[in-house]
Design a protein around this motif. Structure first.
Motif, mmCIF file in Angstrom:
data_model
loop_
_atom_site.group_PDB
_atom_site.id
_atom_site.type_symbol
_atom_site.label_atom_id
_atom_site.label_comp_id
_atom_site.label_asym_id
_atom_site.label_seq_id
_atom_site.Cartn_x
_atom_site.Cartn_y
_atom_site.Cartn_z
ATOM 1 N N ALA A 172 54.932 32.260 1.621
ATOM 2 C CA ALA A 172 53.971 32.250 2.733
ATOM 3 C C ALA A 172 52.711 32.998 2.320
ATOM 4 N N LYS A 173 51.574 32.571 2.839
ATOM 5 C CA LYS A 173 50.295 33.219 2.528
ATOM 6 C C LYS A 173 50.044 34.327 3.552
ATOM 7 N N PRO A 174 49.920 35.605 3.097
ATOM 8 C CA PRO A 174 49.770 36.726 4.030
ATOM 9 C C PRO A 174 48.601 36.584 4.992
ATOM 10 N N TRP A 175 47.458 36.040 4.507
ATOM 11 C CA TRP A 175 46.283 35.929 5.383
ATOM 12 C C TRP A 175 46.470 34.883 6.475
ATOM 13 N N GLU A 176 47.351 33.901 6.229
ATOM 14 C CA GLU A 176 47.671 32.930 7.277
ATOM 15 C C GLU A 176 48.741 33.488 8.218
ATOM 16 N N LEU A 177 49.683 34.227 7.629
ATOM 17 C CA LEU A 177 50.770 34.806 8.414
ATOM 18 C C LEU A 177 50.250 35.764 9.482
ATOM 19 N N ILE A 178 49.298 36.640 9.103
ATOM 20 C CA ILE A 178 48.821 37.650 10.055
ATOM 21 C C ILE A 178 48.057 37.002 11.207
ATOM 22 N N LYS A 179 47.377 35.883 10.950
ATOM 23 C CA LYS A 179 46.664 35.192 12.027
ATOM 24 C C LYS A 179 47.652 34.578 13.027
ATOM 25 N N ILE A 180 48.718 33.964 12.497
ATOM 26 C CA ILE A 180 49.747 33.385 13.377
ATOM 27 C C ILE A 180 50.455 34.490 14.148
ATOM 28 N N TYR A 181 50.825 35.546 13.425
ATOM 29 C CA TYR A 181 51.525 36.683 14.030
ATOM 30 C C TYR A 181 50.657 37.322 15.119
ATOM 31 N N GLY A 182 49.356 37.499 14.805
ATOM 32 C CA GLY A 182 48.445 38.121 15.757
ATOM 33 C C GLY A 182 48.299 37.348 17.050
ATOM 34 N N LYS A 183 48.439 36.013 16.970
ATOM 35 C CA LYS A 183 48.354 35.186 18.173
ATOM 36 C C LYS A 183 49.627 35.272 19.024
ATOM 37 N N LEU A 184 50.771 35.541 18.357
ATOM 38 C CA LEU A 184 52.054 35.590 19.075
ATOM 39 C C LEU A 184 52.267 36.918 19.807
ATOM 40 N N VAL A 185 51.807 38.020 19.212
ATOM 41 C CA VAL A 185 52.083 39.356 19.763
ATOM 42 C C VAL A 185 51.632 39.502 21.221
ATOM 43 N N PRO A 186 50.414 39.077 21.605
ATOM 44 C CA PRO A 186 50.022 39.216 23.019
ATOM 45 C C PRO A 186 50.962 38.505 23.983
ATOM 46 N N TYR A 187 51.454 37.325 23.593
ATOM 47 C CA TYR A 187 52.373 36.584 24.464
ATOM 48 C C TYR A 187 53.710 37.315 24.606
ATOM 49 N N ILE A 188 54.185 37.890 23.492
ATOM 50 C CA ILE A 188 55.432 38.671 23.550
ATOM 51 C C ILE A 188 55.255 39.871 24.480
ATOM 52 N N MET A 189 54.106 40.543 24.348
ATOM 53 C CA MET A 189 53.855 41.727 25.174
ATOM 54 C C MET A 189 53.740 41.357 26.648
ATOM 55 N N ILE A 190 53.055 40.266 26.946
ATOM 56 C CA ILE A 190 52.924 39.833 28.346
ATOM 57 C C ILE A 190 54.305 39.543 28.937
ATOM 58 N N GLY A 191 55.136 38.843 28.164
ATOM 59 C CA GLY A 191 56.488 38.529 28.630
ATOM 60 C C GLY A 191 57.311 39.782 28.867
ATOM 61 N N PHE A 192 57.220 40.748 27.969
ATOM 62 C CA PHE A 192 57.996 41.989 28.095
ATOM 63 C C PHE A 192 57.539 42.807 29.301
ATOM 64 N N VAL A 193 56.217 42.904 29.487
ATOM 65 C CA VAL A 193 55.685 43.656 30.628
ATOM 66 C C VAL A 193 56.126 43.017 31.943
ATOM 67 N N LEU A 194 56.106 41.693 32.010
ATOM 68 C CA LEU A 194 56.531 41.003 33.237
ATOM 69 C C LEU A 194 58.024 41.207 33.505
#
Length: 453
Positions: free
Chosen positions: A325-347
């Motif tokens: 996997a390419k790290p610079w692509e991975l961090i962009k995908i990961y960065g987009k997922l984290v807010p959704y995980i946090m929103i779900g956890f807070v709810l």
């Protein structure tokens, strides 16, 4: 008088010697340390933490002694430039822009220097000092933080050292405010008020806030003040305090849904309206058609471009690299997922946990912040100070353990290429996760025992 001094010395001579030793160590840290000297850095830090632990252990009911000690430790840093962070150059730069009537969210420092159309005090030194990463991006500091930068620049009188003294004074006053309101909140929660010293005397807090001029303490001051106001049923003033906290650092935004179950729907809507209006009043002086786009893009970089001292992300990255996997692509995908995980956890915590009582509400906030930092791709040492502050109002102490071992992340600066040492990162997160899991099972066992009895 002499007999009283002699008697006090006999009673407290060991802790007085500990304070003197701490003052010497803080002086060495402030005036005789470069961040590339990792061995000296961690030696001083661990020694200071040991002395902090002993001071609280021996003098935990001697509030005036510990308060004065904590203030003296902070004053050591008053007349020196930070040696572990260069962010203060950007703080002063933004403050000078605001004083000049220029919006810091609309032009990057690089653009301003290239155009040469704006004259700022010490512009070249500030631009060089902040580093290329900060210089090529728009400001990401919220409006109230910008106001504090401007006040510091004004009081500094076009002197970098003068601005540093002004910023340190604000940060020290905020920490004293945390001590004052923290004690009140602990008493309301029926907890020992001396616990606030795990924040006030914590070496990470002193070094990263007063020493390196980060404003997490100012954010935490408004936040704890807001919690105290809620306990007094002054929700209107609490909303103003929380708005100020968010306007210093955005982190408390994550906690807002939790108030729905604490206040109830109608009251929480009124709380949100007042809070929103106060934040809006702070944004309006800076607002333009470009402001929102520039600011959100700059803040978004922390999720999708930068990485430092990451926990779960580093583990995922090491596994992904084995599969090409390419790290610079991975961090962009990961960065987009984290807010959704946090929103779900807070709810989930909002609607599945009983947050109607203040201790449970604070505990929910703690776990939101814990997950956020575990998932973040960037976790600078000063970030977890908010976590340390919250932990003193709960039964959990693993954030204090994290405040000890997070200093290992500075090993990256020992390397000229700022390459992180994965061995030190493993030790850091092994300690934190291990301590956390131990406390979860320990507290669960205590609750079961109480129920049986």
């Amino acid at each position: 008088m002499a007999s009283r001094i002699s008697s006090y010395w006999n009673l407290h001579k060991f802790t007085i010697l500990m304070v003197l030793a701490s003052l010497l160590f803080y002086t060495s840290f402030a005036y005789d340390l470069v961040r590339t000297d990792f061995i000296k850095l961690i030696s001083l830090f661990f020694a200071l933490f040991f002395l902090c632990y002993k001071l609280i252990q021996f003098e935990k009911w001697n509030f005036n002694f510990l308060l004065i000690s904590g203030i003296l430790f902070r004053l050591i840093f008053l007349l020196v430039e930070p040696n572990l962070s260069q962010d203060f150059y950007r703080f002063i730069w933004d403050g000078e822009l605001v004083l000049s009537g220029i919006n810091p969210y609309l032009q990057s420092p690089d653009t301003i220097m290239e155009n040469g159309g704006i004259l700022l005090a010490n512009a070249q030194e500030l631009h060089n000092g902040m580093g290329s990463l900060s210089a090529r991006h728009f400001s990401n500091y919220p409006p109230l933080n910008q106001l504090l930068f401007a006040i510091s620049a004004f009081l500094g009188g076009k002197s970098i050292m003068g601005s540093l003294i002004a910023m340190r004074s604000i940060i020290i006053l905020a920490d004293i405010g945390i001590y004052y309101f923290g004690k009140k909140l602990l008493r309301y929660l029926n907890r020992s008020p001396y616990l606030i010293f795990w924040y006030f005397l914590n070496p990470l807090v002193i070094i990263e806030l007063t020493g390196n001029l980060h404003f997490e303490g100012v954010m935490l001051f408004f936040f704890i003040w807001g919690l105290c106001l809620i306990t007094l049923n002054k929700w209107l003033f609490a909303a103003i305090a929380f708005a100020c906290s968010i306007s210093v650092k955005l982190v408390p935004l994550m906690f807002l849904p939790l108030f729905i179950t604490y206040f109830g729907f109608r009251k929480s809507m009124k709380f949100y309206i007042v809070l929103g209006l106060v934040i809006l009043m702070g944004v309006l002086p800076f607002y333009s058609s470009e402001f929102l786009n520039n600011y959100t893009n700059t803040v978004g970089l922390w999720f999708s471009n930068f990485e430092f001292n990451a926990g779960i992300y580093n583990l995922i990255k090491q596994i992904a690299i084995k599969f090409d996997a390419k790290p610079w692509e991975l961090i962009k995908i990961y960065g987009k997922l984290v807010p959704y995980i946090m929103i779900g956890f807070v709810l989930l915590l909002t609607f599945l946990r009983d947050n109607k009582k203040m201790p449970i509400l604070i505990s929910s906030m703690l776990w939101v912040l814990v997950l956020y930092y575990f998932l973040s791709s960037t976790v600078h040492p000063w970030y977890i100070i908010f976590l340390v502050g919250l932990s003193v109002f709960t039964d959990y102490r693993f954030p204090l353990a994290w405040s000890v071992v997070i200093i290992l992340s500075y090993s990256a600066y020992e390397n000229p290429e700022f390459k992180e040492n994965l061995g030190f990162l493993f030790i850091e997160y092994f300690v934190v996760f291990g301590f956390m899991i131990y406390e979860i099972f320990k507290l669960k066992g205590v609750k079961l025992l109480i129920r049986k009895n």
